[in-house]
Write a protein that holds these residues in place. Structure first.
Motif, PDB file in Angstrom:
ATOM      1  N   LEU A 117       3.103 -34.753 -71.561  1.00 16.34           N
ATOM      2  CA  LEU A 117       2.922 -35.648 -70.758  1.00 16.34           C
ATOM      3  C   LEU A 117       3.387 -36.943 -71.011  1.00 16.34           C
ATOM      4  O   LEU A 117       4.028 -37.808 -70.392  1.00 16.34           O
ATOM      5  CB  LEU A 117       1.266 -35.799 -70.438  1.00 16.34           C
ATOM      6  CG  LEU A 117       0.781 -36.233 -69.243  1.00 16.34           C
ATOM      7  CD1 LEU A 117       0.906 -35.027 -68.318  1.00 16.34           C
ATOM      8  CD2 LEU A 117      -0.868 -36.455 -69.235  1.00 16.34           C
ATOM      9  N   ARG A 118       3.316 -37.455 -72.346  1.00 18.02           N
ATOM     10  CA  ARG A 118       3.726 -38.706 -72.868  1.00 18.02           C
ATOM     11  C   ARG A 118       5.380 -38.760 -72.816  1.00 18.02           C
ATOM     12  O   ARG A 118       6.034 -39.827 -72.506  1.00 18.02           O
ATOM     13  CB  ARG A 118       3.236 -39.096 -73.958  1.00 18.02           C
ATOM     14  CG  ARG A 118       1.985 -39.282 -74.269  1.00 18.02           C
ATOM     15  CD  ARG A 118       1.104 -39.198 -75.673  1.00 18.02           C
ATOM     16  NE  ARG A 118       2.038 -40.138 -76.563  1.00 18.02           N
ATOM     17  CZ  ARG A 118       1.492 -41.308 -76.546  1.00 18.02           C
ATOM     18  NH1 ARG A 118       0.406 -41.777 -75.802  1.00 18.02           N
ATOM     19  NH2 ARG A 118       2.261 -42.168 -77.537  1.00 18.02           N
ATOM     20  N   CYS A 119       6.192 -37.524 -72.828  1.00 16.16           N
ATOM     21  CA  CYS A 119       7.373 -37.307 -72.642  1.00 16.16           C
ATOM     22  C   CYS A 119       7.793 -37.749 -71.164  1.00 16.16           C
ATOM     23  O   CYS A 119       9.129 -38.412 -70.986  1.00 16.16           O
ATOM     24  CB  CYS A 119       8.187 -36.285 -72.989  1.00 16.16           C
ATOM     25  SG  CYS A 119       7.887 -36.018 -74.829  1.00 16.16           S
ATOM     26  N   VAL A 120       7.003 -37.472 -70.218  1.00 17.50           N
ATOM     27  CA  VAL A 120       7.438 -37.495 -68.843  1.00 17.50           C
ATOM     28  C   VAL A 120       7.395 -39.027 -68.371  1.00 17.50           C
ATOM     29  O   VAL A 120       8.395 -39.511 -67.515  1.00 17.50           O
ATOM     30  CB  VAL A 120       6.309 -37.001 -67.800  1.00 17.50           C
ATOM     31  CG1 VAL A 120       6.790 -37.197 -66.368  1.00 17.50           C
ATOM     32  CG2 VAL A 120       6.423 -35.395 -68.235  1.00 17.50           C
ATOM     33  N   ASN A 121       6.694 -39.808 -68.980  1.00 18.35           N
ATOM     34  CA  ASN A 121       6.954 -41.539 -68.724  1.00 18.35           C
ATOM     35  C   ASN A 121       7.618 -42.190 -69.893  1.00 18.35           C
ATOM     36  O   ASN A 121       7.531 -43.297 -70.151  1.00 18.35           O
ATOM     37  CB  ASN A 121       5.746 -42.191 -68.135  1.00 18.35           C
ATOM     38  CG  ASN A 121       4.779 -42.400 -69.154  1.00 18.35           C
ATOM     39  OD1 ASN A 121       4.761 -41.837 -70.136  1.00 18.35           O
ATOM     40  ND2 ASN A 121       3.862 -43.144 -69.058  1.00 18.35           N
ATOM     41  N   ARG A 122       8.027 -41.062 -70.818  1.00 16.17           N
ATOM     42  CA  ARG A 122       8.949 -41.806 -71.799  1.00 16.17           C
ATOM     43  C   ARG A 122       8.122 -42.716 -72.892  1.00 16.17           C
ATOM     44  O   ARG A 122       8.620 -43.830 -73.401  1.00 16.17           O
ATOM     45  CB  ARG A 122      10.088 -42.517 -71.548  1.00 16.17           C
ATOM     46  CG  ARG A 122      11.280 -42.383 -72.540  1.00 16.17           C
ATOM     47  CD  ARG A 122      12.510 -42.929 -72.069  1.00 16.17           C
ATOM     48  NE  ARG A 122      13.673 -43.296 -73.323  1.00 16.17           N
ATOM     49  CZ  ARG A 122      14.094 -42.306 -73.973  1.00 16.17           C
ATOM     50  NH1 ARG A 122      13.954 -41.053 -73.466  1.00 16.17           N
ATOM     51  NH2 ARG A 122      15.129 -42.820 -74.905  1.00 16.17           N
ATOM     52  N   ASP A 170      15.358 -38.454 -60.609  1.00 16.87           N
ATOM     53  CA  ASP A 170      15.805 -39.370 -61.754  1.00 16.87           C
ATOM     54  C   ASP A 170      15.909 -38.716 -63.247  1.00 16.87           C
ATOM     55  O   ASP A 170      14.850 -38.361 -63.453  1.00 16.87           O
ATOM     56  CB  ASP A 170      15.088 -40.740 -61.695  1.00 16.87           C
ATOM     57  CG  ASP A 170      15.875 -41.673 -60.352  1.00 16.87           C
ATOM     58  OD1 ASP A 170      16.602 -41.244 -60.006  1.00 16.87           O
ATOM     59  OD2 ASP A 170      14.822 -42.628 -60.116  1.00 16.87           O
ATOM     60  N   LEU A 171      16.785 -38.852 -63.842  1.00 17.40           N
ATOM     61  CA  LEU A 171      16.740 -38.566 -65.127  1.00 17.40           C
ATOM     62  C   LEU A 171      16.146 -39.459 -66.054  1.00 17.40           C
ATOM     63  O   LEU A 171      16.086 -40.411 -65.868  1.00 17.40           O
ATOM     64  CB  LEU A 171      18.090 -38.176 -65.783  1.00 17.40           C
ATOM     65  CG  LEU A 171      18.335 -37.645 -67.002  1.00 17.40           C
ATOM     66  CD1 LEU A 171      17.626 -36.138 -66.930  1.00 17.40           C
ATOM     67  CD2 LEU A 171      19.599 -37.646 -67.444  1.00 17.40           C
ATOM     68  N   ILE A 172      14.978 -38.837 -66.743  1.00 19.19           N
ATOM     69  CA  ILE A 172      13.925 -40.003 -67.271  1.00 19.19           C
ATOM     70  C   ILE A 172      14.647 -40.372 -68.699  1.00 19.19           C
ATOM     71  O   ILE A 172      15.026 -39.635 -69.495  1.00 19.19           O
ATOM     72  CB  ILE A 172      12.627 -39.426 -67.631  1.00 19.19           C
ATOM     73  CG1 ILE A 172      11.785 -38.981 -66.464  1.00 19.19           C
ATOM     74  CG2 ILE A 172      11.844 -40.219 -68.619  1.00 19.19           C
ATOM     75  CD1 ILE A 172      11.490 -40.247 -65.421  1.00 19.19           C
ATOM     76  N   GLY A 173      14.965 -41.786 -68.859  1.00 15.16           N
ATOM     77  CA  GLY A 173      15.530 -42.479 -70.231  1.00 15.16           C
ATOM     78  C   GLY A 173      16.954 -42.309 -70.285  1.00 15.16           C
ATOM     79  O   GLY A 173      17.350 -43.285 -71.033  1.00 15.16           O
ATOM     80  N   TYR A 174      17.444 -41.780 -69.457  1.00 14.58           N
ATOM     81  CA  TYR A 174      19.103 -41.755 -69.641  1.00 14.58           C
ATOM     82  C   TYR A 174      19.940 -41.900 -68.294  1.00 14.58           C
ATOM     83  O   TYR A 174      19.192 -41.570 -67.094  1.00 14.58           O
ATOM     84  CB  TYR A 174      19.605 -40.474 -70.282  1.00 14.58           C
ATOM     85  CG  TYR A 174      18.830 -40.254 -71.550  1.00 14.58           C
ATOM     86  CD1 TYR A 174      19.450 -40.929 -72.659  1.00 14.58           C
ATOM     87  CD2 TYR A 174      17.670 -39.492 -71.596  1.00 14.58           C
ATOM     88  CE1 TYR A 174      18.816 -40.571 -73.972  1.00 14.58           C
ATOM     89  CE2 TYR A 174      17.058 -39.268 -73.012  1.00 14.58           C
ATOM     90  CZ  TYR A 174      17.685 -39.856 -74.159  1.00 14.58           C
ATOM     91  OH  TYR A 174      17.078 -39.642 -75.128  1.00 14.58           O
ATOM     92  N   ASP A 195       7.024 -46.170 -61.380  1.00 18.04           N
ATOM     93  CA  ASP A 195       6.784 -45.138 -60.291  1.00 18.04           C
ATOM     94  C   ASP A 195       5.705 -43.960 -60.893  1.00 18.04           C
ATOM     95  O   ASP A 195       5.569 -42.993 -60.260  1.00 18.04           O
ATOM     96  CB  ASP A 195       8.088 -44.512 -59.819  1.00 18.04           C
ATOM     97  CG  ASP A 195       8.876 -45.417 -58.963  1.00 18.04           C
ATOM     98  OD1 ASP A 195       8.313 -46.376 -58.435  1.00 18.04           O
ATOM     99  OD2 ASP A 195      10.187 -45.189 -58.870  1.00 18.04           O
ATOM    100  N   ILE A 196       5.481 -44.139 -62.205  1.00 19.81           N
ATOM    101  CA  ILE A 196       4.655 -43.011 -62.930  1.00 19.81           C
ATOM    102  C   ILE A 196       3.387 -43.647 -63.425  1.00 19.81           C
ATOM    103  O   ILE A 196       3.512 -44.479 -64.184  1.00 19.81           O
ATOM    104  CB  ILE A 196       5.709 -42.467 -63.930  1.00 19.81           C
ATOM    105  CG1 ILE A 196       6.830 -41.871 -63.359  1.00 19.81           C
ATOM    106  CG2 ILE A 196       4.684 -41.324 -64.497  1.00 19.81           C
ATOM    107  CD1 ILE A 196       7.839 -41.442 -64.494  1.00 19.81           C
ATOM    108  N   GLY A 197       2.421 -43.332 -62.785  1.00 20.94           N
ATOM    109  CA  GLY A 197       1.116 -43.794 -63.314  1.00 20.94           C
ATOM    110  C   GLY A 197       0.615 -42.973 -64.380  1.00 20.94           C
ATOM    111  O   GLY A 197       0.889 -41.606 -64.477  1.00 20.94           O
ATOM    112  N   MET A 198      -0.151 -43.558 -65.356  1.00 21.58           N
ATOM    113  CA  MET A 198      -0.606 -42.963 -66.531  1.00 21.58           C
ATOM    114  C   MET A 198      -2.107 -43.241 -66.976  1.00 21.58           C
ATOM    115  O   MET A 198      -2.423 -44.490 -66.825  1.00 21.58           O
ATOM    116  CB  MET A 198       0.180 -43.172 -67.890  1.00 21.58           C
ATOM    117  CG  MET A 198      -0.310 -42.441 -69.013  1.00 21.58           C
ATOM    118  SD  MET A 198       0.795 -41.319 -69.637  1.00 21.58           S
ATOM    119  CE  MET A 198      -0.042 -40.646 -70.875  1.00 21.58           C
TER     120      MET A 198
END
Lengths: 304, 254
Positions: B48-53, B67-71, B92-95
């Motif tokens: 889960l934590r990887c999804v919003n980096r 959208d590619l996350i992080g790159y 755009d990503i709530g946590m």
């Protein structure tokens, strides 16, 4: 109400208990009281203290001038020191080894040499760097240039010495404050899309303040008195002007007492101010016990 | 088939010598609710934590809304995103975190306003009315001026959900949102999440609440040892667990 005792009214059961005797404490209190009274007596009746001289010089123009310089030096060097400390602390927590190294070098050097030596060094900086300028580094052309002898007055030397030294100590205090903030706070702020700067300014530093303020208050109070070291470079602050006066009239003790009275007044005001500032930054932490300030403790009553 | 909101492909992640994620691939369709379950240390929170980096990945690709996350992809090379673009992606990503992580020096209302004002540059007045609206939605309009320390765990978690929603995210990540709560406070948080799912929000939920997964989830993923062991519709997989490890896990949590 329900229950077995509901038919009658709740009986009033006051607790009016007697305290057990504490002879040890009473004896200690009596002895301490006696010693205090005796000390006060010896001071008040002592003819060598020249209370009239003390009273005459307490509001002397030169003393008040020195007092003002002391306040200026304290406030300015704490403000600059705090700014330097925040900068050094943020550098120390940065990802770049060069920035971390520079910050470590700064705190290592200025905490490692005596303040007295630093003050004398800054006062004599002209012997090493006769002139300062703004322009290209490494002996490039200069836009403006000043002579060290004009720039370095006792006041600027004192300010440089005190502020840079204070910055090194504040760096450690700020760093401890930043590290005390739950890493989850940083993550929550980042998850909202805040930049590093925003995270630091909006989330981390305000929470770090709670940890930073009490020792900073102590540093401030300590700085009020540390400024007296500036007397070695004739900084024109409270102790220096007191010395100048007693070198003329030989009332050494009386003038030292005059200076001490003012130092105590300043530190007391600062302690009260510290108490209120800390309360301000306790926002949102009502559950935590509000600590009684160490410097105010002699004035609080009972078992706090 | 429409493009998924989240597409995770062959994601691997190691912490030191331990490989926590050993090639995870999964899709979350737009409006879908995926519940991720597994024993502690299985890598579900890390995923889960990887999804919003909040964590970087060692290999694989994670895309959110394409959208590619992080790159950034330029030709056949990847470039690290600048910090500013990373922040933009995270908006755009709530946590929602297990331990809430509300800002303790701000009131409930200020917590919900913070992201709007600081990150999105919304005016304080608009942010306030939006925050009040969201607090109303999670049932806490009357607690707007309370500091987090004055709220119960369940209330804090609902404020945290409102804080995330204030950014108008396309996707909500929930990292064990009820695990730190007293049992009687779990339902009020789940009710808010249920509402959110019904409103069409795409959600990834790491949880131990099997009833929630059964009622609200569109699919259920069981992760163990860094790989997806079992997945399918929650009702099916909970009724007929195929793998022994999943059966053993269910035996412990149900």
């Amino acid at each position: 109400m329900t229950g077995t005792a509901s038919d009658t009214e709740d009986p009033h059961l006051p607790i009016d208990a007697l305290s057990p005797p504490r002879p040890g404490r009473w004896i200690m209190a009596a002895v301490a009281g006696l010693i205090l009274v005796w000390l006060a007596y010896t001071i008040i009746v002592n003819e060598n203290l020249h209370w009239d001289v003390i009273a005459a010089y307490l509001m002397d123009g030169r003393i008040l001038g020195g007092l003002w310089v002391t306040i200026q030096l304290t406030v300015l060097s704490m403000v600059i020191g705090l700014a330097l400390g925040v900068l050094a602390a943020v550098m120390q927590l940065s990802g770049s080894p060069v920035l971390r190294g520079a910050s470590a070098l700064y705190t290592w050097f200025f905490r490692g040499t005596p303040l007295l030596v630093q003050l004398i060094f800054w006062f004599n900086i002209g012997l090493v760097f006769p002139s300062f300028g703004i322009g290209l580094p490494f002996d490039g052309p200069k836009l403006i240039e000043w002579q060290a002898n004009e720039l370095i007055t006792p006041f600027t030397a004192a300010l440089l010495g005190l502020a840079i030294n204070e910055g090194a100590y504040m760096a450690e205090i700020v760093r401890a404050g930043i590290r005390s903030v739950d890493p989850g706070q940083r993550e929550a702020a980042e998850a909202l899309g805040m930049s590093h700067r925003q995270v630091l300014r909006r989330v981390v530093l305000p929470q770090a303040m709670r940890v930073i303020i009490p020792p900073t208050g102590n540093q401030f109070i300590s700085m009020l008195k540390t400024t007296s070291m500036v007397s070695v470079i004739a900084g024109a602050e409270l102790l220096t002007v007191s010395q100048r006066i007693y070198l003329g009239n030989f009332e050494v003790i009386a003038l030292l007492i005059v200076a001490s009275i003012w130092y105590i007044v300043l530190t007391t005001i600062a302690s009260v101010g510290q108490h209120f500032i800390e309360k301000r930054f306790e926002r949102g932490h009502h559950a935590l016990q509000v600590r009684v300030r160490r410097n105010l403790r002699p004035f609080s009553r009972g078992n706090v | 088939m429409a493009e998924p909101m989240v597409s995770i492909r062959s994601v691997r992640k190691r912490f030191g010598s331990v490989e926590v994620l050993k090639g995870i691939s999964l899709d979350v369709p737009v409006g879908g609710v995926v519940c991720v379950v597994g024993p502690s240390g299985s890598g579900k929170s890390t995923l889960l934590r990887c999804v919003n980096r909040l964590e970087t990945i060692d290999s694989g690709r994670i895309r959110v809304d394409g959208d590619l996350i992080g790159y950034a992809e330029q030709g056949d090379r990847l470039h690290h995103l600048s910090p500013a673009r990373l922040c933009r992606q995270r908006q755009d990503i709530g946590m929602v975190f297990q331990r809430f992580h509300l800002f303790p020096h701000r009131t409930a209302l200020e917590n919900v306003m913070e992201g709007q004002v600081v990150v999105k540059g919304v005016s304080k007045r608009d942010a306030r009315s939006r925050a009040l609206e969201l607090l109303e939605r999670v049932g806490l309009a009357d607690r707007a001026d309370h500091y987090p320390a004055q709220l119960s765990g369940g209330q804090q978690q609902r404020v945290a959900i409102a804080r995330s929603l204030a950014m108008d995210p396309k996707l909500m990540l929930f990292d064990e949102p009820t695990s730190a709560l007293d049992p009687e406070l779990v339902q009020e948080v789940l009710a808010v999440m249920r509402d959110l799912a019904a409103s069409g929000m795409t959600m990834m939920v790491v949880t131990h609440e099997m009833n929630f997964a059964r009622e609200v989830g569109d699919s259920l993923i069981f992760i163990d040892g860094g790989v997806i062991v079992e997945q399918g519709h929650p009702r099916d997989v909970l009724a007929n667990p195929r793998h022994e490890r999943f059966r053993a896990f269910l035996g412990q949590v149900l």
